[in-house]
Enzyme design. Sequence first.
Site, PDB file in Angstrom:
ATOM      1  N   GLY A   1      -2.773  54.382  41.139  1.00 53.35           N
ATOM      2  CA  GLY A   1      -3.408  55.652  41.474  1.00 53.35           C
ATOM      3  C   GLY A   1      -4.375  55.450  42.612  1.00 53.35           C
ATOM      4  O   GLY A   1      -4.791  54.315  42.866  1.00 53.35           O
TER       5      GLY A   1
ATOM      6  N   CYS B   1      -1.571  47.883  39.294  1.00 57.12           N
ATOM      7  CA  CYS B   1      -2.537  48.258  40.328  1.00 57.12           C
ATOM      8  C   CYS B   1      -3.754  48.953  39.705  1.00 57.12           C
ATOM      9  O   CYS B   1      -4.518  48.321  38.996  1.00 57.12           O
ATOM     10  CB  CYS B   1      -1.850  49.113  41.369  1.00 57.12           C
ATOM     11  SG  CYS B   1      -2.771  49.188  42.889  1.00 57.12           S
ATOM     12  N   TYR B   2      -3.950  50.253  39.907  1.00 53.18           N
ATOM     13  CA  TYR B   2      -5.056  50.958  39.232  1.00 53.18           C
ATOM     14  C   TYR B   2      -4.996  50.714  37.727  1.00 53.18           C
ATOM     15  O   TYR B   2      -6.025  50.591  37.062  1.00 53.18           O
ATOM     16  CB  TYR B   2      -4.952  52.453  39.551  1.00 53.18           C
ATOM     17  CG  TYR B   2      -6.013  53.318  38.909  1.00 53.18           C
ATOM     18  CD1 TYR B   2      -7.278  53.441  39.485  1.00 53.18           C
ATOM     19  CD2 TYR B   2      -5.761  54.018  37.732  1.00 53.18           C
ATOM     20  CE1 TYR B   2      -8.258  54.239  38.906  1.00 53.18           C
ATOM     21  CE2 TYR B   2      -6.740  54.815  37.149  1.00 53.18           C
ATOM     22  CZ  TYR B   2      -7.981  54.924  37.745  1.00 53.18           C
ATOM     23  OH  TYR B   2      -8.947  55.717  37.163  1.00 53.18           O
TER      24      TYR B   2
ATOM     25  N   HIS C   1       2.760  45.984  43.198  1.00 54.53           N
ATOM     26  CA  HIS C   1       3.688  47.012  42.696  1.00 54.53           C
ATOM     27  C   HIS C   1       5.093  46.446  42.457  1.00 54.53           C
ATOM     28  O   HIS C   1       5.865  46.293  43.399  1.00 54.53           O
ATOM     29  CB  HIS C   1       3.783  48.167  43.712  1.00 54.53           C
ATOM     30  CG  HIS C   1       2.557  49.001  43.749  1.00 54.53           C
ATOM     31  ND1 HIS C   1       2.336  50.052  42.903  1.00 54.53           N
ATOM     32  CD2 HIS C   1       1.444  48.914  44.524  1.00 54.53           C
ATOM     33  CE1 HIS C   1       1.167  50.592  43.143  1.00 54.53           C
ATOM     34  NE2 HIS C   1       0.600  49.917  44.131  1.00 54.53           N
TER      35      HIS C   1
ATOM     36  N   GLU D   1       7.528  47.978  41.117  1.00 55.45           N
ATOM     37  CA  GLU D   1       8.526  49.038  41.116  1.00 55.45           C
ATOM     38  C   GLU D   1       9.128  49.320  42.492  1.00 55.45           C
ATOM     39  O   GLU D   1      10.194  49.922  42.585  1.00 55.45           O
ATOM     40  CB  GLU D   1       7.930  50.329  40.530  1.00 55.45           C
ATOM     41  CG  GLU D   1       6.871  51.043  41.379  1.00 55.45           C
ATOM     42  CD  GLU D   1       5.456  50.476  41.218  1.00 55.45           C
ATOM     43  OE1 GLU D   1       5.337  49.316  40.778  1.00 55.45           O
ATOM     44  OE2 GLU D   1       4.490  51.177  41.564  1.00 55.45           O
TER      45      GLU D   1
ATOM     46  N   GLY E   1      27.444  75.726  43.357  1.00 55.14           N
ATOM     47  CA  GLY E   1      28.362  74.730  43.913  1.00 55.14           C
ATOM     48  C   GLY E   1      27.625  73.450  44.282  1.00 55.14           C
ATOM     49  O   GLY E   1      28.232  72.440  44.609  1.00 55.14           O
TER      50      GLY E   1
ATOM     51  N   VAL F   1      25.043  70.128  43.437  1.00 57.47           N
ATOM     52  CA  VAL F   1      25.193  69.105  42.406  1.00 57.47           C
ATOM     53  C   VAL F   1      24.593  69.556  41.065  1.00 57.47           C
ATOM     54  O   VAL F   1      25.242  69.471  40.019  1.00 57.47           O
ATOM     55  CB  VAL F   1      24.506  67.783  42.838  1.00 57.47           C
ATOM     56  CG1 VAL F   1      24.681  66.711  41.788  1.00 57.47           C
ATOM     57  CG2 VAL F   1      25.049  67.321  44.176  1.00 57.47           C
ATOM     58  N   ASP F   2      23.356  70.061  41.106  1.00 54.40           N
ATOM     59  CA  ASP F   2      22.653  70.321  39.851  1.00 54.40           C
ATOM     60  C   ASP F   2      23.303  71.434  39.038  1.00 54.40           C
ATOM     61  O   ASP F   2      23.557  71.264  37.838  1.00 54.40           O
ATOM     62  CB  ASP F   2      21.179  70.665  40.128  1.00 54.40           C
ATOM     63  CG  ASP F   2      20.520  69.610  40.992  1.00 54.40           C
ATOM     64  OD1 ASP F   2      21.038  68.476  41.008  1.00 54.40           O
ATOM     65  OD2 ASP F   2      19.514  69.906  41.648  1.00 54.40           O
TER      66      ASP F   2
ATOM     67  N   LYS G   1      17.751  62.716  39.832  1.00 50.96           N
ATOM     68  CA  LYS G   1      18.955  63.092  40.581  1.00 50.96           C
ATOM     69  C   LYS G   1      20.092  62.081  40.425  1.00 50.96           C
ATOM     70  O   LYS G   1      21.247  62.452  40.230  1.00 50.96           O
ATOM     71  CB  LYS G   1      18.598  63.238  42.065  1.00 50.96           C
ATOM     72  CG  LYS G   1      19.681  63.875  42.891  1.00 50.96           C
ATOM     73  CD  LYS G   1      19.510  65.361  42.845  1.00 50.96           C
ATOM     74  CE  LYS G   1      20.550  66.100  43.631  1.00 50.96           C
ATOM     75  NZ  LYS G   1      20.221  67.536  43.685  1.00 50.96           N
TER      76      LYS G   1
END
Length: 513
Positions: free
Chosen positions: A54, A81-82, A169, A171, A224, A226-227, A369
């Site tokens: 953060g 980190c934070y 980090h 990630e 039409g 993706v979602d 996604k």
Amino acid sequence: MTEQIVILDFGSQYTQVIARRVRECNVYSQILRYDTPASEIAALKPKGLILSGGPSSVYAAKAPLPDQQIFEMGIPVLGICYGVQLLAQFLGGKVEPGQKREYGKGNLAVKDQTCALFAKLPKSLQVWNSHGDKLTRMPKGFKAVATTENSDYAAIENRAKNFFGLQFHPEVAHTPRGREIITNFVHAICGCGKNWNMRNYVEQAVEEIQAQVGQEKVILGLSGGVDSSVAAALLHKAIGDQLTCIFVNNGLLRGREAEVVREVFGRHFHIKLQYENASKLFLDRLKKVTDPERKRKIIGKTFIEVFQKATKRAGAAKFLAQGTLYPDVIESIPIAGNPAAMIKSHHNVGGLPKNMKFKLVEPLKCLFKDEVRQLGLELGLPKEIVYRQPFPGPGLAVRILGEVTPKRCDILRAADSIVVEEMKSSGLYYKIWQSFAVLLPVRSVGVMGDERTYDFTIAIRAVESQDGMTADWVKLPYDLLEKLSNRIINEVKGVNRVCLDISSKPPATIEWE
Ligand code: XMP
């Protein structure tokens, strides 16, 4: 209850990345606000807790602080980190402003290879740092297990309690072995199995949808994209003919778009599809309109009108389904200087009017996604739909500068089909964010055979992007550009010039209007 890791969000721009990395380990994760009461967290029975990074300082007056009881839950905790500074602050260590900000690549030296976080990893690792504050005294019971050039406490552990802290980090992609650190945390330390995958999710979601909907009817606006496509396939699997999909043709679609939707959903999946051809209405209302914002407003308003009427024709439905994704529902933490909070899409469509009294079904709302795409493949949707590039709601209208006329739509549709076709055959279509044609209604002089022409220009736009918020233009190969230019000028009547858009976002936008 799904086995899971809870991530407390302290406002880092990488919080969602942490959640995705955990899920890539086939472990479900969810993000909660930093101040979620420990009792609420405990009710989820998480196998472990991650405290995100953060932008704040733990000693600042308005620092976001967690419920202290989270350290009494008896589950493993990883502070990043934070997050590690919080661990230190709460458990009796000390955090101070660093002499200089540690930002960018660093080398981590693992001092204690028996630490479970670094199992099966080498002694030296490249890591990514982004912090100003520094841990200067470890909390009681902790031990430093790795160092960097600037920090003696780059990784710390309290083995008895299963508390871990990382100053860097793990990630982000710039920490190349970071995924393995996260894997070690969720599997070896928290003891999670590998239960989270889209095959299991289909079963779980089908049950949940059935339980929510019962015998009622559901309506879904199918674009039409993706979602909405994946939501349609999933709902259909769960409730079959109780689902009606409404597809609105606004006259601003790309070539073959309406056919593909009718083919895939109607003829292949046998989904009840209500096709609303409102092209004329949209194009009539767009006559003589040149202002980009007005165009967007007219299209948005007309869509709601058409959709509302269509829902009435579809019969009494109690539920409206939407393809809302997880990033849309994560509450952003209003912390000053938090870019994640500031980057909220300016395209968030206002939603449907309040007087539409539907209950919502949102079967994708805990998915990212990339998971939605996996789910789509699992449900048997074709690659053409699952990996399609984003296409804006107002369609070709934002790619035709100035007035939108049926003729201009036809010209752009023809040019755009060539771009899509050539991008697909070059193999680049699925590798980049978007590639499309834009119609510039400025006329320039040309010669074709013996004739003088005075025709429009097509601009080619191809961009790479992670999320549409920033973008770089793609350096398309010259032979591809040559093919595009030749084909568009030869095959599309009304165009005698092709240009390439070489602007990045910012300061340009991806769409031209
Ligand atoms: P811009 O042009 O703002 O676009 O750089 C960023 C991304 O958003 C898409 N876009 C839209 N998507 N409704 C949408 O659903 C819209 O009105 C809209 N306008 C732009 C655009 O295609 C790009 O991917």
